[in-house]
Enzyme design. Structure first.
Site, mmCIF file in Angstrom:
data_model
loop_
_atom_site.group_PDB
_atom_site.id
_atom_site.type_symbol
_atom_site.label_atom_id
_atom_site.label_comp_id
_atom_site.label_asym_id
_atom_site.label_seq_id
_atom_site.Cartn_x
_atom_site.Cartn_y
_atom_site.Cartn_z
ATOM 1 N N ASP A 143 -0.441 -14.151 -3.867
ATOM 2 C CA ASP A 143 -1.337 -13.013 -3.711
ATOM 3 C C ASP A 143 -1.290 -12.064 -4.908
ATOM 4 O O ASP A 143 -2.318 -11.552 -5.342
ATOM 5 C CB ASP A 143 -0.959 -12.231 -2.445
ATOM 6 C CG ASP A 143 -1.227 -13.017 -1.176
ATOM 7 O OD1 ASP A 143 -1.353 -14.250 -1.267
ATOM 8 O OD2 ASP A 143 -1.315 -12.415 -0.104
ATOM 9 N N SER B 201 -3.186 -5.759 1.732
ATOM 10 C CA SER B 201 -1.863 -6.202 1.300
ATOM 11 C C SER B 201 -0.801 -5.389 2.019
ATOM 12 O O SER B 201 -1.029 -4.241 2.420
ATOM 13 C CB SER B 201 -1.728 -6.005 -0.206
ATOM 14 O OG SER B 201 -0.382 -6.091 -0.600
ATOM 15 N N GLU C 276 -7.490 -9.667 0.579
ATOM 16 C CA GLU C 276 -6.789 -8.395 0.672
ATOM 17 C C GLU C 276 -7.398 -7.420 -0.327
ATOM 18 O O GLU C 276 -7.762 -7.804 -1.434
ATOM 19 C CB GLU C 276 -5.305 -8.582 0.387
ATOM 20 C CG GLU C 276 -4.601 -9.392 1.449
ATOM 21 C CD GLU C 276 -3.127 -9.627 1.146
ATOM 22 O OE1 GLU C 276 -2.670 -9.259 0.051
ATOM 23 O OE2 GLU C 276 -2.430 -10.187 2.014
ATOM 24 N N CYS D 57 7.726 -10.219 -3.627
ATOM 25 C CA CYS D 57 7.527 -8.784 -3.848
ATOM 26 C C CYS D 57 8.466 -7.962 -2.966
ATOM 27 O O CYS D 57 8.627 -8.228 -1.777
ATOM 28 C CB CYS D 57 6.085 -8.408 -3.577
ATOM 29 S SG CYS D 57 4.919 -9.253 -4.662
ATOM 30 N N CYS E 48 7.881 -15.658 -6.735
ATOM 31 C CA CYS E 48 8.184 -15.725 -5.307
ATOM 32 C C CYS E 48 8.774 -17.072 -4.902
ATOM 33 O O CYS E 48 9.621 -17.149 -4.010
ATOM 34 C CB CYS E 48 6.917 -15.483 -4.485
ATOM 35 S SG CYS E 48 5.998 -13.995 -4.921
ATOM 36 N N CYS F 263 6.212 -16.888 -1.113
ATOM 37 C CA CYS F 263 5.094 -15.947 -1.124
ATOM 38 C C CYS F 263 4.430 -15.867 0.255
ATOM 39 O O CYS F 263 4.564 -16.749 1.101
ATOM 40 C CB CYS F 263 4.084 -16.313 -2.202
ATOM 41 S SG CYS F 263 2.891 -14.991 -2.558
ATOM 42 N N ASP F 264 3.651 -14.831 0.414
ATOM 43 C CA ASP F 264 3.208 -14.327 1.702
ATOM 44 C C ASP F 264 2.780 -15.372 2.727
ATOM 45 O O ASP F 264 3.291 -15.406 3.847
ATOM 46 C CB ASP F 264 2.030 -13.365 1.502
ATOM 47 C CG ASP F 264 2.405 -12.142 0.687
ATOM 48 O OD1 ASP F 264 3.579 -12.003 0.326
ATOM 49 O OD2 ASP F 264 1.512 -11.330 0.406
ATOM 50 N N LYS F 265 1.816 -16.215 2.384
ATOM 51 C CA LYS F 265 1.201 -17.059 3.410
ATOM 52 C C LYS F 265 2.016 -18.303 3.725
ATOM 53 O O LYS F 265 1.756 -18.987 4.722
ATOM 54 C CB LYS F 265 -0.224 -17.470 2.971
ATOM 55 C CG LYS F 265 -1.122 -16.294 2.636
ATOM 56 C CD LYS F 265 -1.116 -15.224 3.707
ATOM 57 C CE LYS F 265 -1.933 -14.007 3.321
ATOM 58 N NZ LYS F 265 -1.367 -13.216 2.223
#
Length: 561
Positions: A83, A474, A448, A196, A51, A124-126
């Site tokens: 994640d 998620s 998650e 992702c 990511c 990545c996500d956060k």
């Protein structure tokens, strides 16, 4: 803001600042560099995850853009907790905490060095909401550039993603595929750099930041390995200097209208429930209280907004497909025509409507549809209250059409205990699976539940059970799921007093989640809080400070209402 009055001048100018200038000279900044606006590049580069692994190179192009526009780049790096790697482990507790750490470290680096503006590079996500929270706190000219989506993996003729790997784990446990077949999915799913690829949390938040106005329209759409991505980074570098010169600070874009626009875009693409948590946290960091924006906005928006993008986890396509079809601009144009978004300023200086005026739609594409011909007539979120969630919770409806569920509770006090039950066949059709003590404080970190939800899907039970938790889901999760239950069990929320066998009734249309017949108040009389899982360190600090999930679960001290 002018250069003369900018924060960096207090750091650099005058005889008393000679020691600071001496240190800057040693780091390679000469008189010419120090005379220019000092622009932070806050990077989330790491080698641990696809990511973010390419962000180091993107920073070189961003720096070139800053310097070409007359600024001086000052690089920092912050952390990322990925994640997809930590999911289902103790390390997943660090994921949501890392959002606040990204925000904190960016704030400290920029304030500590009196810098003038910020370009955030995220993956990545956060890292995406963490950057937006920092931008809101700092209220400096700020641009956020997402590193972009991974391309789909290939298994024969089939496109596969990390979602398929998690679900293959469940299928393997259920005897539906072999371990060798699981290994084939594992090796094919992630072909290179990028976050992702479905409309999971990273792509959901990248879209949300575009509709918030903090990311330029279209730049976040470009996949990580696309040859246009370096140019996007250079463009972002030029733009942040322009935003500085024109005084376009971050809070100008974080408004009740833009937050609602972001919620509409997320809903229209059946995005991640994490957007509910993150957008509320961003709003509070910007000084906006519940009257301006709350979790209830997602219920209102979901009732009025159809799903018009056919994206995974519930649909057929991935983020690179959406980009090729016409991207965020085409989505925005469709939402504008339907009267679902309002015009708002953006960091480019153009308004949202100007940015979506002439989208380039690929001939014959069927990824992004219209409000008149939606994938689903109703958006994929519901905000529920009731016996089990006095402060609210979030129902995820993506990938199915059920709006009600009733069944006996099967209660677990951790994700691990529930995962074992799913793997061993301990979950039956009709069950309401309850995972508690996974909230912001109780987890800590609000893990998650993808390992569990994917195992449920892999076991063929996705359409036949509901899952309720004070943890999170998620963006890759699909099925009838209810998360973010507040107050959480560890702080005496009613979920703490639910017992296996109690009936749980979920009614999305009525906005209720209840346990009819359960004496929750009576059981609460002898309750004592559980011992914290961690007595010291970052985990303990977050557990002590984290707010309610209904207020974004931030460990900061944002607007409380």
């Amino acid at each position: 803001m002018t250069e003369k009055k900018s924060p960096s001048r207090t750091l650099i100018e005058g005889p008393a600042r000679a020691p600071a200038r001496a240190m800057l000279r040693a780091a390679g900044y000469d008189d010419a560099a120090m005379a220019k606006p000092m622009i932070a590049i806050v990077n989330t580069w790491t080698t641990v995850t696809p990511c973010n692994m390419h962000l180091k190179t993107l920073a070189d192009h961003a720096r070139a853009g800053i310097e070409a526009a007359g600024g001086t780049a000052v690089d920092f790096n912050t952390i990322v907790v990925t994640d997809g790697i930590s999911m289902g482990t103790e390390g997943m507790r660090a994921s949501l905490m890392s959002r606040d750490c990204v925000a904190d470290s960016a704030e400290l680096a920029v304030r500590g060095h009196s810098l003038d503006a910020v370009l955030f590079l995220v993956g990545c996500d956060k890292t995406l909401p963490g950057a937006a929270m920092a931008a809101a706190r700092l209220d400096l000219p700020s641009v956020i550039l997402y590193g972009g989506s991974i391309m789909p993996g290939k298994l024969g003729a089939k496109n596969v993603t990390i979602q398929d790997v998690f679900e293959a784990v469940g299928a393997c446990a259920a005897g539906r595929i072999t371990e060798d077949e699981l290994g084939e999915v594992e090796k094919a799913a992630c072909p290179g750099a990028g976050a992702c690829g479905g409309q999971f949390t990273a792509n959901t938040m990248a879209l949300a930041l575009t509709f918030l106005g903090l990311s330029p329209m279209g730049l976040n759409d470009i996949p990580a390995v696309h040859p246009a991505k370096p140019g996007a980074a250079e463009q972002a570098g030029r733009l942040v200097v322009e935003a500085f010169r024109e005084g376009r600070n971050a809070r100008r874009y974080i408004t009740a209208d833009s937050l609602r626009n972001a919620a509409v875009a997320v809903t229209a693409t059946a995005g991640s429930t994490n957007a509910v948590l993150h957008l509320v946290a961003i709003a509070r960091e910007a000084g906006l209280g519940p009257d301006a924006f709350s979790i209830d906005a997602f219920d209102d928006v979901s009732r009025a907004t159809p799903v018009i993008a056919d994206l995974k986890p519930g649909g057929r396509y991935m983020a690179p497909d959406m980009a090729a079809a016409g991207g965020s601009a085409l989505l925005g144009a469709r939402l504008k025509v339907a009267g679902l978004v309002t015009d708002a300023p953006t960091v480019t200086g153009d308004t949202l409507f100007a940015a979506v005026e002439n989208p380039k739609e690929a001939q014959g594409q069927d990824v992004i549809r219209s409000a008149d011909d939606p994938v689903k007539k109703r958006g994929g979120f519901g905000i529920l209250y009731g016996d089990l969630a006095p402060e609210g919770c979030v129902a995820k409806l993506a990938g199915h059409d059920r709006l009600a569920f009733e069944g006996p509770a099967k209660v677990f006090d951790s994700e691990e205990d529930c995962f074992k039950a799913v793997q061993s066949g301990g979950i039956a059709k009709g069950d309401v699976v309850v995972i508690r003590h996974e909230g912001p404080a109780g987890g800590p970190g609000m893990r998650e539940m993808l390992a569990v939800t994917a195992a449920i899907q892999g076991a063929g039970l996705g359409d036949d059970v509901a899952l309720v938790t004070d943890g999170r889901f998620s963006g890759a999760t699909h099925g009838f799921m209810v998360g973010h239950v507040a107050p959480e069990a560890a702080r005496g929320g009613p979920l703490a007093f639910l017992q296996t066998g109690d009936t749980v009734r979920i009614d999305v249309e009525a906005r209720r989640i209840d346990a009819p017949g359960a004496d929750l108040a009576g059981r609460a009389k002898d309750w004592t809080p559980p011992e914290p899982r961690y007595a010291s360190g970052a985990y303990a600090k977050y557990a002590a400070l984290a707010g309610s999930a209904s207020e974004g679960a931030s460990a900061s001290f944002p607007f409380k209402g």
